[in-house]
Design a protein around this motif. Structure first.
Motif, PDB file in Angstrom:
ATOM      1  N   ASP A 170       0.840  -1.184  -0.055  1.00 38.05           N
ATOM      2  CA  ASP A 170      -0.099   0.006  -0.216  1.00 38.05           C
ATOM      3  C   ASP A 170       0.926   1.233   0.096  1.00 38.05           C
ATOM      4  O   ASP A 170       1.673   1.549   0.994  1.00 38.05           O
ATOM      5  CB  ASP A 170      -0.886  -0.076   1.143  1.00 38.05           C
ATOM      6  N   ASN A 171       0.919   1.787  -1.233  1.00 32.70           N
ATOM      7  CA  ASN A 171       1.936   3.286  -1.030  1.00 32.70           C
ATOM      8  C   ASN A 171       1.387   4.320  -0.222  1.00 32.70           C
ATOM      9  O   ASN A 171       2.244   5.032   0.177  1.00 32.70           O
ATOM     10  CB  ASN A 171       1.672   3.732  -2.499  1.00 32.70           C
ATOM     11  N   VAL A 172       0.150   4.262   0.269  1.00 36.15           N
ATOM     12  CA  VAL A 172      -0.252   5.374   1.052  1.00 36.15           C
ATOM     13  C   VAL A 172       0.209   4.970   2.408  1.00 36.15           C
ATOM     14  O   VAL A 172       0.806   5.684   3.197  1.00 36.15           O
ATOM     15  CB  VAL A 172      -1.634   5.403   1.285  1.00 36.15           C
ATOM     16  N   LYS A 173       0.283   4.026   2.946  1.00 37.47           N
ATOM     17  CA  LYS A 173       0.858   3.389   4.141  1.00 37.47           C
ATOM     18  C   LYS A 173       2.200   3.554   4.213  1.00 37.47           C
ATOM     19  O   LYS A 173       2.949   3.821   5.253  1.00 37.47           O
ATOM     20  CB  LYS A 173       0.383   1.937   4.592  1.00 37.47           C
ATOM     21  N   ALA A 174       3.024   3.136   3.151  1.00 39.12           N
ATOM     22  CA  ALA A 174       4.690   3.193   2.849  1.00 39.12           C
ATOM     23  C   ALA A 174       4.935   4.866   3.106  1.00 39.12           C
ATOM     24  O   ALA A 174       5.654   5.144   3.935  1.00 39.12           O
ATOM     25  CB  ALA A 174       4.853   2.650   1.793  1.00 39.12           C
ATOM     26  N   LEU A 175       4.191   5.732   2.428  1.00 38.37           N
ATOM     27  CA  LEU A 175       4.294   7.042   2.739  1.00 38.37           C
ATOM     28  C   LEU A 175       4.361   7.585   3.913  1.00 38.37           C
ATOM     29  O   LEU A 175       4.974   8.554   4.425  1.00 38.37           O
ATOM     30  CB  LEU A 175       3.394   7.939   1.636  1.00 38.37           C
ATOM     31  N   LYS A 176       3.073   6.889   4.819  1.00 37.21           N
ATOM     32  CA  LYS A 176       2.782   7.319   6.126  1.00 37.21           C
ATOM     33  C   LYS A 176       3.809   6.989   7.139  1.00 37.21           C
ATOM     34  O   LYS A 176       4.306   7.839   7.927  1.00 37.21           O
ATOM     35  CB  LYS A 176       1.629   6.564   6.573  1.00 37.21           C
ATOM     36  N   SER A 177       4.601   5.950   6.765  1.00 40.75           N
ATOM     37  CA  SER A 177       5.849   5.526   7.599  1.00 40.75           C
ATOM     38  C   SER A 177       6.968   6.671   7.406  1.00 40.75           C
ATOM     39  O   SER A 177       7.720   6.838   8.408  1.00 40.75           O
ATOM     40  CB  SER A 177       6.313   4.061   7.119  1.00 40.75           C
ATOM     41  N   VAL A 178       7.212   6.948   6.390  1.00 45.89           N
ATOM     42  CA  VAL A 178       8.132   8.048   5.927  1.00 45.89           C
ATOM     43  C   VAL A 178       7.793   9.238   6.458  1.00 45.89           C
ATOM     44  O   VAL A 178       8.852   9.644   7.240  1.00 45.89           O
ATOM     45  CB  VAL A 178       8.362   7.947   4.357  1.00 45.89           C
ATOM     46  N   LEU A 179       6.836   9.745   6.609  1.00 44.60           N
ATOM     47  CA  LEU A 179       6.265  10.871   7.174  1.00 44.60           C
ATOM     48  C   LEU A 179       6.556  10.654   8.737  1.00 44.60           C
ATOM     49  O   LEU A 179       6.887  11.848   9.462  1.00 44.60           O
ATOM     50  CB  LEU A 179       4.839  11.279   6.947  1.00 44.60           C
ATOM     51  N   ILE A 180       6.003   9.615   9.274  1.00 40.47           N
ATOM     52  CA  ILE A 180       6.424   9.185  10.840  1.00 40.47           C
ATOM     53  C   ILE A 180       7.944   9.627  11.159  1.00 40.47           C
ATOM     54  O   ILE A 180       8.175  10.095  12.170  1.00 40.47           O
ATOM     55  CB  ILE A 180       5.735   8.184  11.277  1.00 40.47           C
ATOM     56  N   ARG A 231       4.968   1.291  23.475  1.00 38.85           N
ATOM     57  CA  ARG A 231       4.192   1.563  22.390  1.00 38.85           C
ATOM     58  C   ARG A 231       4.834   2.607  21.614  1.00 38.85           C
ATOM     59  O   ARG A 231       5.050   2.531  20.249  1.00 38.85           O
ATOM     60  CB  ARG A 231       2.525   1.944  22.823  1.00 38.85           C
ATOM     61  N   TRP A 232       5.572   3.550  22.181  1.00 41.39           N
ATOM     62  CA  TRP A 232       6.292   4.643  21.308  1.00 41.39           C
ATOM     63  C   TRP A 232       7.487   4.150  20.672  1.00 41.39           C
ATOM     64  O   TRP A 232       7.591   4.593  19.430  1.00 41.39           O
ATOM     65  CB  TRP A 232       6.734   5.688  22.109  1.00 41.39           C
ATOM     66  N   ILE A 233       8.059   3.041  21.291  1.00 36.63           N
ATOM     67  CA  ILE A 233       8.836   2.682  20.354  1.00 36.63           C
ATOM     68  C   ILE A 233       8.354   1.828  19.327  1.00 36.63           C
ATOM     69  O   ILE A 233       9.218   1.965  18.234  1.00 36.63           O
ATOM     70  CB  ILE A 233       9.874   1.700  21.367  1.00 36.63           C
ATOM     71  N   GLU A 234       7.428   0.947  19.521  1.00 33.46           N
ATOM     72  CA  GLU A 234       6.783   0.392  18.337  1.00 33.46           C
ATOM     73  C   GLU A 234       6.373   1.316  17.149  1.00 33.46           C
ATOM     74  O   GLU A 234       6.589   0.778  15.947  1.00 33.46           O
ATOM     75  CB  GLU A 234       5.647  -0.463  18.975  1.00 33.46           C
ATOM     76  N   ILE A 235       5.946   2.260  17.544  1.00 38.03           N
ATOM     77  CA  ILE A 235       5.345   3.103  16.357  1.00 38.03           C
ATOM     78  C   ILE A 235       6.455   3.996  15.699  1.00 38.03           C
ATOM     79  O   ILE A 235       6.456   3.829  14.361  1.00 38.03           O
ATOM     80  CB  ILE A 235       4.443   4.338  17.142  1.00 38.03           C
ATOM     81  N   LEU A 236       7.652   4.469  16.548  1.00 33.21           N
ATOM     82  CA  LEU A 236       8.821   4.897  15.863  1.00 33.21           C
ATOM     83  C   LEU A 236       9.559   4.031  14.986  1.00 33.21           C
ATOM     84  O   LEU A 236      10.152   4.217  14.092  1.00 33.21           O
ATOM     85  CB  LEU A 236       9.690   5.474  16.768  1.00 33.21           C
ATOM     86  N   CYS A 237       9.661   2.789  15.291  1.00 33.45           N
ATOM     87  CA  CYS A 237      10.357   1.621  14.742  1.00 33.45           C
ATOM     88  C   CYS A 237       9.373   0.839  13.702  1.00 33.45           C
ATOM     89  O   CYS A 237       9.765  -0.267  13.315  1.00 33.45           O
ATOM     90  CB  CYS A 237      10.958   0.694  15.734  1.00 33.45           C
ATOM     91  N   HIS A 238       8.165   1.420  13.644  1.00 30.06           N
ATOM     92  CA  HIS A 238       7.428   0.550  12.514  1.00 30.06           C
ATOM     93  C   HIS A 238       6.993  -1.006  12.666  1.00 30.06           C
ATOM     94  O   HIS A 238       7.136  -1.657  11.800  1.00 30.06           O
ATOM     95  CB  HIS A 238       7.803   0.764  11.098  1.00 30.06           C
ATOM     96  N   ASP A 239       7.157  -1.199  14.063  1.00 27.59           N
ATOM     97  CA  ASP A 239       6.657  -2.806  14.302  1.00 27.59           C
ATOM     98  C   ASP A 239       7.705  -3.559  13.820  1.00 27.59           C
ATOM     99  O   ASP A 239       7.372  -4.895  13.775  1.00 27.59           O
ATOM    100  CB  ASP A 239       5.269  -3.110  13.730  1.00 27.59           C
ATOM    101  N   TYR A 270       4.163  -2.547   7.794  1.00 28.64           N
ATOM    102  CA  TYR A 270       2.680  -2.060   8.355  1.00 28.64           C
ATOM    103  C   TYR A 270       1.488  -3.032   8.190  1.00 28.64           C
ATOM    104  O   TYR A 270       0.631  -2.791   8.855  1.00 28.64           O
ATOM    105  CB  TYR A 270       2.092  -0.792   7.546  1.00 28.64           C
ATOM    106  N   ASN A 271       1.754  -4.591   7.737  1.00 30.65           N
ATOM    107  CA  ASN A 271       0.862  -5.540   7.830  1.00 30.65           C
ATOM    108  C   ASN A 271       1.241  -6.520   8.944  1.00 30.65           C
ATOM    109  O   ASN A 271       0.860  -7.539   8.928  1.00 30.65           O
ATOM    110  CB  ASN A 271       0.789  -6.001   6.538  1.00 30.65           C
ATOM    111  N   LEU A 272       2.699  -6.102   9.452  1.00 30.14           N
ATOM    112  CA  LEU A 272       3.035  -7.334  10.434  1.00 30.14           C
ATOM    113  C   LEU A 272       1.917  -7.852  11.488  1.00 30.14           C
ATOM    114  O   LEU A 272       1.962  -8.805  12.052  1.00 30.14           O
ATOM    115  CB  LEU A 272       4.301  -6.822  10.870  1.00 30.14           C
TER     116      LEU A 272
END
Length: 488
Positions: free
Chosen positions: A163-173, A396-404, A420-422
């Motif tokens: 999903d390109n949108v989810k991929a872009l979201k991870s870059v923005l985060i 949880r903050w580590i999980e978010i910043l490190c993309h699961d 983002y699908n893990l």
């Protein structure tokens, strides 16, 4: 002369004694016979009341000796058999006295040992290991007939979708959190800088995870975009993208395979004993400084062209050129704007924070006393990827910043699953294969187990601590054992 028959099964035994000593020997031997007779009646009751390990040594320990008789345990814990064997007879030429004894019998005592080891694959044993190692769950052994394809086939098709949108979201985060971290470093007083460095180091780890997805071709449908984004994401870390990708693919293909896995693996005892200077260095490397030892891995594996195949050299050189260009331009620019202290504050300390997470994540993913490393002829892909990988929950903050990235079991089942699908993939694995999975929440006991036990390879026990094979130079490990918290 009547002698005690071989194997201790005769009617009596002969000992030559001085007449002046006859009364003493007669009394002693008669008392011994009485005690053996009483043992036949008292032993079963004593074994039920006392810990059997106190009364009987195990089959690999020295037998208990008392007054010329040897009591040995010849059977596993749970049933103890006692047998007495007379030591070599006296050779002195004096008058012979034969003291008749009843025929020796094997005495069987059924016990319930308190500390006897449980079967390795029992639920009780796994629960005991969970408590000891700091795990939430230790999985059952995976059946030999299960293949990796069997496991992959149970995953929903949606977890493989890019999903390109989810991929872009991870870059923005990652970009936003990294920028915030640099702002915090710039504005924080000196006593708050460690917090700012911790945040920024964790945020830049997110860049690594984005490059990690690109290397696995799970970030974008456009492969050129993946190569560009992966290269750029790795630049702040001074990581050459293509060399890392080649070596990391080998880690996935050979997970927990001795000599083949390119991530953490046990020290081989033969290598350990080759050089005394190496021994001291590796004890520190697998002990106190292990949480940043990925620095040595980064340096050794990724800048040596001799470690790559001829068809890989071209791409490796491009990545190395990008890294050296970043260093040649970026570092002087930082020094020009903020000085050497600014380079330390804005780049070096977050970089060390990244390596802390890189080291910690990697060793927790595949390192535990119960997780074996196998030679190539014994290796099983399904067991290595599903049962040889650890899921570990972090704040949880580590999980978010490190993309699961620590939802790691599905990633090893199939590296084509985007980060983002893990979690969706992990939920599916829990439903279908949950009883075979290893899971933990990060805790001090887990880290203490890895740092003080998981050192040298042993085929039967998986790991042996440095303290066991080289106690005289293993003071750093003993120090960790004393000072590290044991909270689970």
């Amino acid at each position: 002369m009547t002698q005690w028959e071989k194997e201790g099964r005769g009617e009596g035994f002969t000992c030559y004694v001085n007449p002046t000593q006859s009364l003493l020997y007669s009394t002693l031997l008669y008392s011994t016979g009485v005690l053996l007779k009483l043992a036949r009646f008292l032993l079963p009751m004593a074994c039920r009341l006392a810990d059997s390990s106190f009364l009987f040594k195990g089959p690999q320990q020295k037998p208990l000796q008392m007054h010329g008789h040897r009591f040995g345990s010849f059977y596993p814990a749970g049933t103890s058999f006692l047998k007495r064997e007379v030591l070599p007879q006296c050779k002195e030429k004096h008058q012979s006295y034969v003291i008749p004894l009843r025929r020796t019998k094997i005495i069987q005592a059924v016990t319930t040992p308190v500390t006897a080891p449980l079967p390795a694959d029992s639920a009780e044993r796994r629960k005991e290991l969970c408590e000891s190692y700091g795990f939430r769950q230790i999985g059952e052994p995976l059946p030999d007939n299960i293949t990796l394809k069997n496991i992959i086939d149970t995953l929903p098709k949606t977890v493989f979708e890019i999903d390109n949108v989810k991929a872009l979201k991870s870059v923005l985060i990652s970009a936003t959190s990294y920028a915030l971290g640099l702002f915090m470093i710039a504005k924080s007083p000196w006593y708050l800088l460690p917090l700012a460095w911790a945040w920024t180091g964790t945020a830049v780890t997110g860049f690594f995870v984005i490059g990690h997805d690109c290397a696995h071709k799970s970030f974008s449908r456009n492969k050129l975009v993946e190569d560009i984004v992966g290269t750029l994401a790795f630049l702040p870390l001074i990581y050459p993208y293509e060399p890392w990708r080649f070596k990391h693919d080998r880690h996935h293909a050979k997970t927990n395979m001795l000599d083949e896995d390119t991530a953490w693996h046990p020290v081989m005892e033969t290598h350990f004993k080759e050089n005394s200077n190496f021994q001291k260095a590796i004890i520190f490397g697998y002990g106190p400084i292990r949480p940043i030892m990925s620095i040595s891995h980064w340096l050794i594996w990724h800048f040596n062209l001799n470690k790559f195949r001829p068809n890989e050299i071209g791409r490796v050189k491009i990545s190395l050129a990008c890294v050296f260009a970043f260093m040649a331009i970026g570092w002087p620019l930082i020094v020009y704007k903020a000085g050497i202290v600014g380079w330390i504050k804005f780049w070096l300390m977050p970089w060390l924070g990244y390596h802390f997470w890189m080291s910690t994540f990697t060793m927790v993913h595949h390192t535990a006393p119960h997780i074996p490393f196998k030679s190539s002829d014994e290796w099983n892909a399904a067991k290595a990827q599903l049962s040889g990988t650890v899921h570990c929950d972090y704040p949880r903050w580590i999980e978010i910043l490190c993309h699961d990235i620590n939802v790691h079991i599905p990633h090893h089942v199939s590296s084509r699953i985007p980060s983002y699908n893990l979690r969706a993939a992990h939920k599916s694995l829990q439903e279908n294969w949950g009883k075979y999975m290893n899971e933990a929440s990060w805790n001090w006991r887990l880290m203490k187990t890895i740092l003080t036990i998981c050192h040298v390879y042993d085929k039967e026990r998986n790991y042996i601590s440095f303290e066991e094979i080289a106690p005289e130079i293993s003071h750093p490990i003993a120090f960790l054992r004393r000072v590290m918290p044991d909270f689970a």
